[in-house]
Motif scaffolding. Structure first.
Motif, PDB file in Angstrom:
ATOM      1  N   LEU A 172       0.797  -1.220   0.000  1.00 56.57           N
ATOM      2  CA  LEU A 172       0.000   0.000   0.000  1.00 56.57           C
ATOM      3  C   LEU A 172       0.844   1.292   0.000  1.00 56.57           C
ATOM      4  N   PRO A 173       1.860   1.432   0.904  1.00 53.25           N
ATOM      5  CA  PRO A 173       2.622   2.691   0.893  1.00 53.25           C
ATOM      6  C   PRO A 173       3.261   2.964  -0.452  1.00 53.25           C
ATOM      7  N   GLN A 174       3.722   1.891  -1.113  1.00 57.26           N
ATOM      8  CA  GLN A 174       4.393   2.100  -2.403  1.00 57.26           C
ATOM      9  C   GLN A 174       3.409   2.574  -3.471  1.00 57.26           C
ATOM     10  N   VAL A 175       2.211   1.956  -3.505  1.00 58.53           N
ATOM     11  CA  VAL A 175       1.220   2.350  -4.522  1.00 58.53           C
ATOM     12  C   VAL A 175       0.716   3.755  -4.261  1.00 58.53           C
TER      13      VAL A 175
ATOM     14  N   THR B  66       3.905  14.611  -3.052  1.00 56.68           N
ATOM     15  CA  THR B  66       3.256  13.294  -3.094  1.00 56.68           C
ATOM     16  C   THR B  66       3.195  12.684  -1.699  1.00 56.68           C
ATOM     17  N   LEU B  67       2.322  11.684  -1.601  1.00 56.43           N
ATOM     18  CA  LEU B  67       2.170  10.994  -0.326  1.00 56.43           C
ATOM     19  C   LEU B  67       3.447  10.272   0.052  1.00 56.43           C
ATOM     20  N   GLY B  68       4.217   9.854  -0.962  1.00 52.48           N
ATOM     21  CA  GLY B  68       5.456   9.121  -0.690  1.00 52.48           C
ATOM     22  C   GLY B  68       6.395   9.935   0.183  1.00 52.48           C
TER      23      GLY B  68
ATOM     24  N   LEU C 274       5.588  12.214   2.195  1.00 50.86           N
ATOM     25  CA  LEU C 274       4.959  12.374   3.506  1.00 50.86           C
ATOM     26  C   LEU C 274       5.185  11.131   4.363  1.00 50.86           C
ATOM     27  N   PHE C 275       5.065   9.947   3.718  1.00 49.93           N
ATOM     28  CA  PHE C 275       5.283   8.706   4.460  1.00 49.93           C
ATOM     29  C   PHE C 275       6.715   8.627   4.984  1.00 49.93           C
ATOM     30  N   ALA C 276       7.660   9.294   4.275  1.00 51.82           N
ATOM     31  CA  ALA C 276       9.072   9.204   4.657  1.00 51.82           C
ATOM     32  C   ALA C 276       9.382  10.022   5.907  1.00 51.82           C
ATOM     33  N   LEU C 277       8.505  10.959   6.262  1.00 49.04           N
ATOM     34  CA  LEU C 277       8.769  11.812   7.435  1.00 49.04           C
ATOM     35  C   LEU C 277       8.464  11.043   8.720  1.00 49.04           C
ATOM     36  N   PRO C 278       9.192  11.341   9.802  1.00 49.85           N
ATOM     37  CA  PRO C 278       8.882  10.681  11.081  1.00 49.85           C
ATOM     38  C   PRO C 278       7.524  11.139  11.607  1.00 49.85           C
ATOM     39  N   ARG C 279       6.787  10.182  12.143  1.00 46.16           N
ATOM     40  CA  ARG C 279       5.414  10.425  12.563  1.00 46.16           C
ATOM     41  C   ARG C 279       5.341  11.462  13.686  1.00 46.16           C
ATOM     42  N   ALA C 280       6.281  11.368  14.659  1.00 45.39           N
ATOM     43  CA  ALA C 280       6.234  12.275  15.812  1.00 45.39           C
ATOM     44  C   ALA C 280       6.384  13.722  15.353  1.00 45.39           C
TER      45      ALA C 280
ATOM     46  N   SER D 245       2.844   7.604  -5.016  1.00 47.73           N
ATOM     47  CA  SER D 245       2.897   8.517  -6.160  1.00 47.73           C
ATOM     48  C   SER D 245       1.668   9.426  -6.225  1.00 47.73           C
ATOM     49  N   ILE D 246       0.767   9.298  -5.259  1.00 53.72           N
ATOM     50  CA  ILE D 246      -0.472  10.090  -5.339  1.00 53.72           C
ATOM     51  C   ILE D 246      -0.230  11.503  -4.821  1.00 53.72           C
ATOM     52  N   PRO D 247      -0.657  12.534  -5.548  1.00 53.45           N
ATOM     53  CA  PRO D 247      -0.441  13.906  -5.095  1.00 53.45           C
ATOM     54  C   PRO D 247      -1.136  14.155  -3.758  1.00 53.45           C
ATOM     55  N   VAL D 248      -0.518  14.924  -2.928  1.00 59.86           N
ATOM     56  CA  VAL D 248      -1.067  15.236  -1.608  1.00 59.86           C
ATOM     57  C   VAL D 248      -2.435  15.884  -1.732  1.00 59.86           C
TER      58      VAL D 248
END
Lengths: 471, 201
Positions: free
Chosen positions: A164-167, A193-195, A197-203, A170-173
């Motif tokens: 799921l994170p990989q698919v 892109t969401l990608g 965003l996923f790379a940032l630390p959650r805290a 590529s989706i625009p925020v």
């Protein structure tokens, strides 16, 4: 769990179009006050003519002469979405409405019944096309991801949560359904892109944007369960179509009626129920509404059978005024028990089963037009038979011959003196309910060759009252 | 010559005429009246066809002609429908004649709907026999009924006044019922036989 999202991109337009005969020119939905009429949605032909949602109606009509318009009704859009949810309930016990234009259903547990996802997808698409909705469908491990994928890419299917994170990467925020202020801020920061965003630390994300964004991401990736309320189909069916203009002919009512009964059938199939009584209501401009109540002998759920009965009843009805609105209401939806057919029955393929034939006859001739007969042990001739009732077999007592035709009321027998073939048979009975009978019955042969069953006062052989014929 | 047709079949279907009359097998829909069965080319009612029964007045035995057929059909679990009877169908007498009332249905219809109701029942394929008393019926409607009976593989019986004999009819069998006599005016598959004596029970 795997969620399928059915996204209806042009729901408002489809909801308006599906209840009408296909328009023969550009078509648009309009809203607003009389001075500020604006287009809400336009169909492909109107778009090709240069119209767009948001345009003023006056402008649009200047551009496009033969534009057909219908008032936009948000309530009607909601009803269409509820109908889609009711239909989806047939494929899954867990259906969620995601307003304004998506329905999400859990499908993994339905694989055992309907087969793998491609097969379910084909069925969903076929049904939606028959219902008249343009659609996009996607499969994902979470409801939100399925909705975003359906919006972005029709037919996308992601089966495992690890992909799921990989698919989604590529989706625009801006298209990811995140809280609007957070989405604007992220765009300003260069997070496209969401990608990324996923790379940032959650805290860090939570500190900077508050818990709202972190929760949205958790829901998207399935780290916490989505709390959309599950859909429960209501116990009644209620649908209406506002024509927006006066419909004067029966013919113009048949198309929307067929569509509504098709909706009813889809709804019934989803709850595995049937309908035995429903009301078709026609609202007029300045006359009280006309109701056509329709009662069936047994619960039914085939769209074609329902429509046929309704059509026959409509043909029998005279509508007092042009129709503005059409409604179908059903309060009781009893369980449906399918007719068991004989595997080895050698009937022709086009044969109409007896229960359906009775429905057809009743629809045209009246509710009581078809009945069976039963023998009653009452000794009075006129009480010795009963309409319908249970077909419990009662052996009639062995009596002298009875005529095959009985006159509803005895009439005087005139003409030359008849020949007596049998009789008299004295009937003196009925004292218990006031309908006393004291008669001498004779079997007579008339000069014309007819055989009559007639009675006279006891002890006197004539004059005769004719009560039946030995036909 | 790829299709071999058995001679027996040809003879049974009366497609080959033989010089001397041969005893024919009994028909699929016997009337129950031996003399009538013997006289009719189909050895009974014409199958999946319309039969017209013409009478001078009610009560001359018109139902006696069909009751044994109705009894046979209802007892074997096939449905019989009576459309717009002129009087009350008197259940005790019909039951006494052997009709299983569970398989008998009566349909009330107004003048204009009688032929429609008959056609629906005949065409449906779920009725074995349909009896009707149409008030006015024309040649075209009779033809429709004949086609419907053929489609639904049902026996159709139309009861009419004998005045209608003056007009031609598409029915496969026209049978006049008089006091003590049965007169076949038209029968498909052969020339009409001489009038048959009919003893009423």
């Amino acid at each position: 769990m795997l969620w399928a999202c059915v996204w209806l991109p042009s729901l408002a337009l489809d909801a308006a179009l599906r209840s009408r005969e296909p328009p023969d020119g550009p078509f648009a939905l309009v809203t607003g006050s009389a001075q500020q009429r604006r287009l809400v949605a336009v169909d492909a032909r109107a778009r090709a003519a240069g119209l767009a949602p948001g345009q003023r109606l006056a402008e649009a009509e200047a551009v496009c002469r033969n534009l057909q318009t219908v008032e936009y009704d948000p309530h009607y859009m909601q009803e269409s979405l509820a109908l889609t949810a009711a239909w989806a309930y047939r494929y899954s016990s867990e259906v969620r409405i995601d307003p304004p234009r998506a329905v999400v259903l859990e499908v993994e547990r339905s694989f055992g019944l309907f087969g793998p996802w491609p097969r379910i997808e084909t069925r969903l698409r076929g049904d939606l096309a028959a219902l008249g909705f343009r659609h996009r469908i996607a499969l994902a491990p979470t409801p939100r991801a399925a909705r975003i994928l359906a919006n972005m890419q029709d037919g996308a299917a992601v089966a495992s949560p690890e992909d799921l994170p990989q698919v989604l990467g590529s989706i625009p925020v801006a298209r990811a359904g995140l809280p609007p202020d957070a989405a604007a801020a992220l765009a300003g920061m260069g997070m496209r892109t969401l990608g990324s965003l996923f790379a940032l630390p959650r805290a860090a994300l939570q500190r900077r944007f508050g818990s709202e964004l972190a929760e949205a991401l958790d829901l998207l990736l399935g780290r916490r369960p989505d709390a959309l309320a599950a859909y429960r189909p209501p116990d009644r069916f209620d649908a209406r179509i506002d024509f927006g203009c006066e419909v004067k002919h029966h013919q113009g009512l048949l198309f929307p009626l067929r569509r509504m009964l098709g909706d009813l059938a889809a709804y019934l199939a989803a709850r595995d129920g049937g309908v035995q009584r429903f009301v078709i209501r026609f609202d007029h401009v300045d006359a009280p509404p006309t109701d056509i109540p329709i009662g069936l002998l047994a619960p039914e759920r085939e769209a074609a059978a329902l429509f046929e009965v309704a059509k026959l009843r409509l043909e029998q009805t005279t509508l007092p005024a042009p129709v503005l609105e059409l409604g179908v209401h059903a309060d009781a939806l009893p369980p449906f028990v399918p007719e068991s057919a004989d595997l080895l029955d050698a009937r022709a393929a086009n044969a109409l089963p007896w229960p359906q034939l009775v429905e057809r006859l009743r629809a045209r001739l009246g509710e009581d037009a078809v009945y069976g007969l039963r023998v009653d042990p009452d000794p009075r001739p006129e009480c010795a038979w009963v309409r319908d009732g249970d077909s419990g077999k009662i052996e009639s007592p062995s009596l002298p011959r009875r005529p095959t035709w009985l006159l509803p009321h005895p009439i005087p027998l005139r003409g030359p003196t008849p020949r007596i073939l049998a009789g008299p048979e004295r009937l003196e009975t009925g004292w218990w309910d006031g309908g006393d009978v004291r008669r001498d019955y004779y079997v007579l042969e008339l000069a014309t060759g007819q055989r009559a069953w007639a009675f006279s006062t006891p002890g006197e052989c004539g004059p005769f009252m004719l009560h039946g014929w030995f036909a | 010559m790829n299709a071999v047709v058995a001679l027996d079949t040809l003879i049974r279907d009366r497609r080959v005429w033989r010089g001397q009359p041969a005893a024919l097998p009994s028909g699929a829909q016997p009337t129950g009246i031996a003399a009538l069965d013997a006289a009719l080319p189909a050895r009974g009612w014409p199958e999946a066809s319309l039969t017209e029964i013409l009478l001078p007045a009610d009560g001359v035995g018109e139902l006696e002609v069909v009751l044994s057929t109705l009894s046979r059909l209802t007892r074997s679990g096939q449905r019989v429908v009576v459309v717009a009877p002129p009087y009350v169908v008197y259940a005790p007498a019909w039951q006494a004649a052997g009709v299983d009332l569970a398989w008998l249905s009566v349909v009330d219809a107004r003048d204009g709907d009688i032929a429609w109701a008959m056609e629906q029942c005949l065409r449906s394929g779920s009725c074995a026999a349909v009896l009707g008393w149409p008030v006015r019926i024309d040649d075209r409607t009779l033809r429709r009924l004949q086609v419907a009976a053929d489609t639904g593989r049902a026996l159709g019986f139309v009861f009419r006044d004998r005045a209608a004999l003056a007009n031609p009819s598409p029915a496969a069998l026209r049978l006049e019922v008089g006091p003590g006599v049965l007169d076949v005016h038209k029968c498909r598959g052969g020339n009409p036989p001489a009038p048959i004596a009919f003893a009423r029970s």
